[in-house]
Design a protein around this motif. Structure first.
Motif, PDB file in Angstrom:
ATOM      1  N   TRP A  52       0.870  -1.183   0.000  1.00  0.00           N
ATOM      2  CA  TRP A  52       0.000   0.000   0.000  1.00  0.00           C
ATOM      3  C   TRP A  52       0.903   1.227   0.000  1.00  0.00           C
ATOM      4  CZ3 TRP A  52      -4.165   2.749  -0.626  1.00  0.00           C
ATOM      5  CH2 TRP A  52      -4.352   3.923   0.085  1.00  0.00           C
ATOM      6  N   ILE A 119      -5.499  -0.291  -3.459  1.00  0.00           N
ATOM      7  CA  ILE A 119      -4.169  -0.797  -3.118  1.00  0.00           C
ATOM      8  C   ILE A 119      -3.321  -0.943  -4.383  1.00  0.00           C
ATOM      9  CG2 ILE A 119      -4.928  -1.911  -0.983  1.00  0.00           C
ATOM     10  CD1 ILE A 119      -4.839  -4.585  -2.407  1.00  0.00           C
ATOM     11  N   ASN A 123      -0.003  -6.034  -6.105  1.00  0.00           N
ATOM     12  CA  ASN A 123      -0.682  -7.050  -5.309  1.00  0.00           C
ATOM     13  C   ASN A 123      -1.433  -8.066  -6.170  1.00  0.00           C
ATOM     14  OD1 ASN A 123      -0.252  -6.126  -2.463  1.00  0.00           O
ATOM     15  ND2 ASN A 123      -1.210  -4.287  -3.289  1.00  0.00           N
TER      16      ASN A 123
END
Length: 191
Positions: A52, A119, A123
């Motif tokens: 993040w 985010i 990821n």
């Protein structure tokens, strides 16, 4: 709170809330300034870290509760962290070696909440966030507390009681007490 978070939460199908934590030690109290980042959830990366705003948050079993505000009271949340791998005990031992007797009291704990659609793209497979566009500024207001005391420590878990910075013992806000002598005209007002 950012306007993009508000508009997404108010939508018909909002994205999941991601809860992240940082623990920050200071050199004056703990012997060194370090920041530990973690999250309690799971990620698509084989339940590993979440990235993040360019920072990696490691997956770590943690239970945080008591953040709700009640009328007339500042919350005093508790943070219970798994000690199964001895990670927290090793941090406690490191701090105790450099500053005798300190058990993370005074460490700053920051609770960060954002939505999955904001985010970082790293990821996700292929480097593309399928839920939306990454935005490091889209978050709920950060909640900042200090560890007031270690409530318990066992082989399995360590529990800390948190306090708001203005709720610590001996701290006054605005650092001076106002009395009737400071405002003599208050006693003379009549309705």
């Amino acid at each position: 709170m950012s306007s993009s978070v508000i508009s997404d939460i108010q939508g018909i199908n909002p994205s999941s809330i991601i809860e992240l934590f940082t623990l920050t030690t200071t050199a004056a109290l703990h012997g060194s300034a370090s920041t530990y980042r973690f999250h309690a959830g799971s990620s698509l990366n084989s339940n590993g870290e979440i990235v993040w705003a360019g920072n990696s948050y490691q997956r770590f079993p943690v239970q945080a509760e008591g953040f709700a505000f009640q009328k007339g009271q500042i919350p005093r949340p508790t943070l219970t962290v798994s000690n199964a791998l001895g990670t927290i005990t090793s941090i406690l031992l490191t701090v105790n070696e450099t500053t005798t007797g300190n058990d993370l009291t005074g460490v700053t704990v920051t609770r960060i909440r954002t939505l999955a659609k904001f985010i970082d793209a790293v990821n996700f497979a292929g480097g593309v966030n399928p839920y939306g566009t990454p935005d490091p500024n889209a978050e709920f207001p950060q909640e900042i507390y200090s560890i007031d005391r270690k409530a318990s420590e066992t082989r399995d878990a360590v529990s800390f009681e948190l306090a708001a910075p203005i709720d610590l013992a001996g701290v006054r806000s605005p650092k001076r007490q106002c009395t009737r002598k400071d405002f003599p005209s208050i006693g003379r007002i009549r309705i």
